[in-house]
Write a protein that holds these residues in place. Structure first.
Motif, PDB file in Angstrom:
ATOM      1  N   LEU A 121       4.212   7.324 -12.054  1.00  0.00           N
ATOM      2  CA  LEU A 121       2.906   7.472 -11.416  1.00  0.00           C
ATOM      3  C   LEU A 121       2.980   8.466 -10.269  1.00  0.00           C
ATOM      4  CD1 LEU A 121      -0.053   6.358 -10.926  1.00  0.00           C
ATOM      5  CD2 LEU A 121       1.024   4.738  -9.340  1.00  0.00           C
ATOM      6  N   VAL A 122       1.957   9.320 -10.181  1.00  0.00           N
ATOM      7  CA  VAL A 122       1.751  10.141  -8.998  1.00  0.00           C
ATOM      8  C   VAL A 122       0.329   9.871  -8.508  1.00  0.00           C
ATOM      9  CG1 VAL A 122       3.384  11.913  -9.721  1.00  0.00           C
ATOM     10  CG2 VAL A 122       0.974  12.161 -10.310  1.00  0.00           C
ATOM     11  N   ILE A 123       0.154   9.923  -7.203  1.00  0.00           N
ATOM     12  CA  ILE A 123      -1.154   9.678  -6.613  1.00  0.00           C
ATOM     13  C   ILE A 123      -1.566  10.909  -5.815  1.00  0.00           C
ATOM     14  CG2 ILE A 123      -2.518   8.246  -5.040  1.00  0.00           C
ATOM     15  CD1 ILE A 123      -0.672   5.920  -5.651  1.00  0.00           C
ATOM     16  N   VAL A 124      -2.793  11.350  -6.059  1.00  0.00           N
ATOM     17  CA  VAL A 124      -3.395  12.455  -5.309  1.00  0.00           C
ATOM     18  C   VAL A 124      -4.637  11.893  -4.629  1.00  0.00           C
ATOM     19  CG1 VAL A 124      -4.378  14.764  -5.401  1.00  0.00           C
ATOM     20  CG2 VAL A 124      -2.545  14.128  -6.991  1.00  0.00           C
ATOM     21  N   ALA A 125      -4.648  11.905  -3.304  1.00  0.00           N
ATOM     22  CA  ALA A 125      -5.739  11.285  -2.566  1.00  0.00           C
ATOM     23  C   ALA A 125      -6.315  12.286  -1.573  1.00  0.00           C
ATOM     24  CB  ALA A 125      -5.253  10.037  -1.836  1.00  0.00           C
ATOM     25  N   SER A 126      -7.630  12.367  -1.534  1.00  0.00           N
ATOM     26  CA  SER A 126      -8.314  13.314  -0.658  1.00  0.00           C
ATOM     27  C   SER A 126      -9.092  12.591   0.431  1.00  0.00           C
ATOM     28  CB  SER A 126      -9.285  14.189  -1.468  1.00  0.00           C
ATOM     29  OG  SER A 126      -8.591  15.051  -2.331  1.00  0.00           O
ATOM     30  N   GLY A 127      -9.212  13.259   1.578  1.00  0.00           N
ATOM     31  CA  GLY A 127     -10.071  12.771   2.642  1.00  0.00           C
ATOM     32  C   GLY A 127      -9.720  11.369   3.081  1.00  0.00           C
ATOM     33  N   GLY A 128     -10.746  10.508   3.134  1.00  0.00           N
ATOM     34  CA  GLY A 128     -10.536   9.131   3.565  1.00  0.00           C
ATOM     35  C   GLY A 128      -9.638   8.332   2.648  1.00  0.00           C
ATOM     36  N   GLY A 129      -9.455   8.786   1.408  1.00  0.00           N
ATOM     37  CA  GLY A 129      -8.556   8.098   0.494  1.00  0.00           C
ATOM     38  C   GLY A 129      -7.090   8.318   0.814  1.00  0.00           C
ATOM     39  N   ALA A 130      -6.780   9.361   1.613  1.00  0.00           N
ATOM     40  CA  ALA A 130      -5.388   9.717   1.868  1.00  0.00           C
ATOM     41  C   ALA A 130      -4.635   8.637   2.647  1.00  0.00           C
ATOM     42  CB  ALA A 130      -5.313  11.071   2.575  1.00  0.00           C
ATOM     43  N   PRO A 131      -5.136   8.164   3.796  1.00  0.00           N
ATOM     44  CA  PRO A 131      -4.379   7.117   4.493  1.00  0.00           C
ATOM     45  C   PRO A 131      -4.300   5.815   3.700  1.00  0.00           C
ATOM     46  CG  PRO A 131      -6.514   7.469   5.553  1.00  0.00           C
ATOM     47  CD  PRO A 131      -6.320   8.577   4.564  1.00  0.00           C
ATOM     48  N   ALA A 132      -5.332   5.523   2.909  1.00  0.00           N
ATOM     49  CA  ALA A 132      -5.296   4.318   2.084  1.00  0.00           C
ATOM     50  C   ALA A 132      -4.200   4.418   1.032  1.00  0.00           C
ATOM     51  CB  ALA A 132      -6.659   4.099   1.427  1.00  0.00           C
ATOM     52  N   ALA A 133      -4.080   5.584   0.384  1.00  0.00           N
ATOM     53  CA  ALA A 133      -3.045   5.772  -0.631  1.00  0.00           C
ATOM     54  C   ALA A 133      -1.660   5.734  -0.005  1.00  0.00           C
ATOM     55  CB  ALA A 133      -3.268   7.096  -1.356  1.00  0.00           C
ATOM     56  N   LEU A 134      -1.529   6.316   1.179  1.00  0.00           N
ATOM     57  CA  LEU A 134      -0.233   6.320   1.841  1.00  0.00           C
ATOM     58  C   LEU A 134       0.186   4.894   2.203  1.00  0.00           C
ATOM     59  CD1 LEU A 134       0.802   8.965   4.471  1.00  0.00           C
ATOM     60  CD2 LEU A 134       1.622   6.615   4.597  1.00  0.00           C
ATOM     61  N   ARG A 135      -0.731   4.123   2.738  1.00  0.00           N
ATOM     62  CA  ARG A 135      -0.386   2.759   3.130  1.00  0.00           C
ATOM     63  C   ARG A 135      -0.074   1.900   1.908  1.00  0.00           C
ATOM     64  NH1 ARG A 135      -3.834  -0.548   7.586  1.00  0.00           N
ATOM     65  NH2 ARG A 135      -5.072  -1.344   5.858  1.00  0.00           N
ATOM     66  N   LEU A 136      -0.857   2.065   0.844  1.00  0.00           N
ATOM     67  CA  LEU A 136      -0.602   1.294  -0.373  1.00  0.00           C
ATOM     68  C   LEU A 136       0.778   1.625  -0.939  1.00  0.00           C
ATOM     69  CD1 LEU A 136      -1.996  -0.611  -2.548  1.00  0.00           C
ATOM     70  CD2 LEU A 136      -2.367   1.502  -3.817  1.00  0.00           C
ATOM     71  N   THR A 137       1.101   2.907  -0.982  1.00  0.00           N
ATOM     72  CA  THR A 137       2.384   3.332  -1.538  1.00  0.00           C
ATOM     73  C   THR A 137       3.545   2.836  -0.694  1.00  0.00           C
ATOM     74  OG1 THR A 137       1.297   5.328  -2.391  1.00  0.00           O
ATOM     75  CG2 THR A 137       3.694   5.337  -2.327  1.00  0.00           C
ATOM     76  N   ALA A 138       3.344   2.758   0.621  1.00  0.00           N
ATOM     77  CA  ALA A 138       4.425   2.340   1.514  1.00  0.00           C
ATOM     78  C   ALA A 138       4.661   0.839   1.495  1.00  0.00           C
ATOM     79  CB  ALA A 138       4.120   2.793   2.937  1.00  0.00           C
ATOM     80  N   THR A 139       3.625   0.061   1.197  1.00  0.00           N
ATOM     81  CA  THR A 139       3.736  -1.385   1.362  1.00  0.00           C
ATOM     82  C   THR A 139       3.839  -2.156   0.061  1.00  0.00           C
ATOM     83  OG1 THR A 139       1.310  -1.566   1.466  1.00  0.00           O
ATOM     84  CG2 THR A 139       2.490  -1.336   3.553  1.00  0.00           C
ATOM     85  N   ARG A 140       3.625  -1.493  -1.072  1.00  0.00           N
ATOM     86  CA  ARG A 140       3.672  -2.199  -2.349  1.00  0.00           C
ATOM     87  C   ARG A 140       4.660  -1.499  -3.274  1.00  0.00           C
ATOM     88  NH1 ARG A 140      -2.437  -4.469  -3.393  1.00  0.00           N
ATOM     89  NH2 ARG A 140      -3.144  -4.378  -1.237  1.00  0.00           N
ATOM     90  N   GLN A 141       5.592  -2.250  -3.807  1.00  0.00           N
ATOM     91  CA  GLN A 141       6.580  -1.690  -4.717  1.00  0.00           C
ATOM     92  C   GLN A 141       5.905  -1.322  -6.037  1.00  0.00           C
ATOM     93  OE1 GLN A 141       9.773  -1.076  -3.913  1.00  0.00           O
ATOM     94  NE2 GLN A 141       9.253  -1.769  -1.845  1.00  0.00           N
ATOM     95  N   GLY A 142       6.298  -0.198  -6.599  1.00  0.00           N
ATOM     96  CA  GLY A 142       5.699   0.223  -7.854  1.00  0.00           C
ATOM     97  C   GLY A 142       6.354   1.484  -8.378  1.00  0.00           C
ATOM     98  N   PRO A 143       5.777   2.039  -9.446  1.00  0.00           N
ATOM     99  CA  PRO A 143       6.402   3.166 -10.117  1.00  0.00           C
ATOM    100  C   PRO A 143       6.030   4.528  -9.544  1.00  0.00           C
ATOM    101  CG  PRO A 143       4.476   2.485 -11.352  1.00  0.00           C
ATOM    102  CD  PRO A 143       4.571   1.560 -10.156  1.00  0.00           C
ATOM    103  N   CYS A 144       5.405   4.599  -8.358  1.00  0.00           N
ATOM    104  CA  CYS A 144       4.949   5.878  -7.821  1.00  0.00           C
ATOM    105  C   CYS A 144       6.145   6.787  -7.532  1.00  0.00           C
ATOM    106  CB  CYS A 144       4.114   5.666  -6.563  1.00  0.00           C
ATOM    107  SG  CYS A 144       3.328   7.177  -5.966  1.00  0.00           S
ATOM    108  N   ARG A 145       6.059   8.032  -8.012  1.00  0.00           N
ATOM    109  CA  ARG A 145       7.144   8.999  -7.830  1.00  0.00           C
ATOM    110  C   ARG A 145       6.823  10.055  -6.782  1.00  0.00           C
ATOM    111  NH1 ARG A 145      11.219   8.941 -11.618  1.00  0.00           N
ATOM    112  NH2 ARG A 145      11.230   6.918 -12.647  1.00  0.00           N
TER     113      ARG A 145
END
Length: 231
Positions: A121-145
């Motif tokens: 998984l890769v996540i591309v987040a713009s604007g207000g979605g960026a801090p939300a994606a960063l926090r989710l990726t940092a706090t939840r284990q998963g397949p994000c590369r």
């Protein structure tokens, strides 16, 4: 009863594209899952507060689909939500909606549509979605590369999330069109926030959508496992 969300415009020439509506808290979020002609080598989740105000992620989604990735695009805010500007910076709300989207992509409906399980998984987040994606990726284990943040105040993710981010981060400081509001504070905040990130990271200043799409695909290609390698 709120009107259903307007469907997102389709990504150019996918082998198959499936619009969907995701229910999260009390909202109905408009999304689309596009599959490439060949078997997908990874899944890209492309998110933003609303495509009504920002069409930039569309170019990135096209480029990633052209790389052979399955692409899910979704607006994290409804048209009704956009009446309340503060929601663009409501990181917990946007993070919860992003988590709901990830759960949907891992569910039975997407398997029936032909999305393979367990794709990198890769996540591309713009604007207000960026801090939300960063926090989710940092706090939840998963397949994000890999994570790409295009504009946005990523410092709102918090010091803990920035310090413990486990995946490579690209921050795209994209210039806005002349008629759009400019906010140079985003880039300044990003520079300070990136000083806390221990994972590989870069800041790229981009003059426009085309250059952002090229930088995003280069970053994703750099961090994805080679085709045929074990995820």
């Amino acid at each position: 009863m709120p009107a259903p969300p307007s469907p997102l415009p389709p990504v150019t020439e996918p082998a198959a594209a499936f619009p969907f509506t995701l229910r999260s808290d009390a909202a109905q979020l408009a999304g689309e899952l596009a599959l490439p002609a060949a078997p997908a080598q990874a899944l890209a989740l492309v998110v933003q507060p609303t495509s009504q105000q920002d069409g930039g992620p569309y170019a990135i989604a096209q480029a990633l689909l052209g790389m052979g990735l399955a692409v899910c695009r979704i607006d994290l805010l409804t048209p009704l939500d956009t009446r309340y500007p503060d929601l663009v910076r409501d990181v917990p709300l946007l993070e919860n909606r992003l988590a709901a989207c990830l759960s949907y992509l891992q569910g039975k409906d997407c398997r029936l549509l032909g999305l393979p399980p367990d794709l990198p998984l890769v996540i591309v987040a713009s604007g207000g979605g960026a801090p939300a994606a960063l926090r989710l990726t940092a706090t939840r284990q998963g397949p994000c590369r890999a994570l790409v943040c295009r504009n946005g105040f990523i410092d709102l993710a918090g010091r803990h999330a920035l310090g413990f981010l486990p995946v490579p981060l690209l921050y795209l400081a994209e210039e806005r069109p002349p008629q759009a509001p400019q906010d140079t504070r985003e880039t300044a905040a990003a520079v300070n926030a990136l000083s806390l990130v221990q994972a590989p990271h870069e800041l790229v200043r981009s003059p426009g959508r085309k250059e952002s799409a090229r930088a995003a695909t280069d970053w994703v290609r750099r961090w994805l496992p080679p085709a045929g390698a074990s995820a």
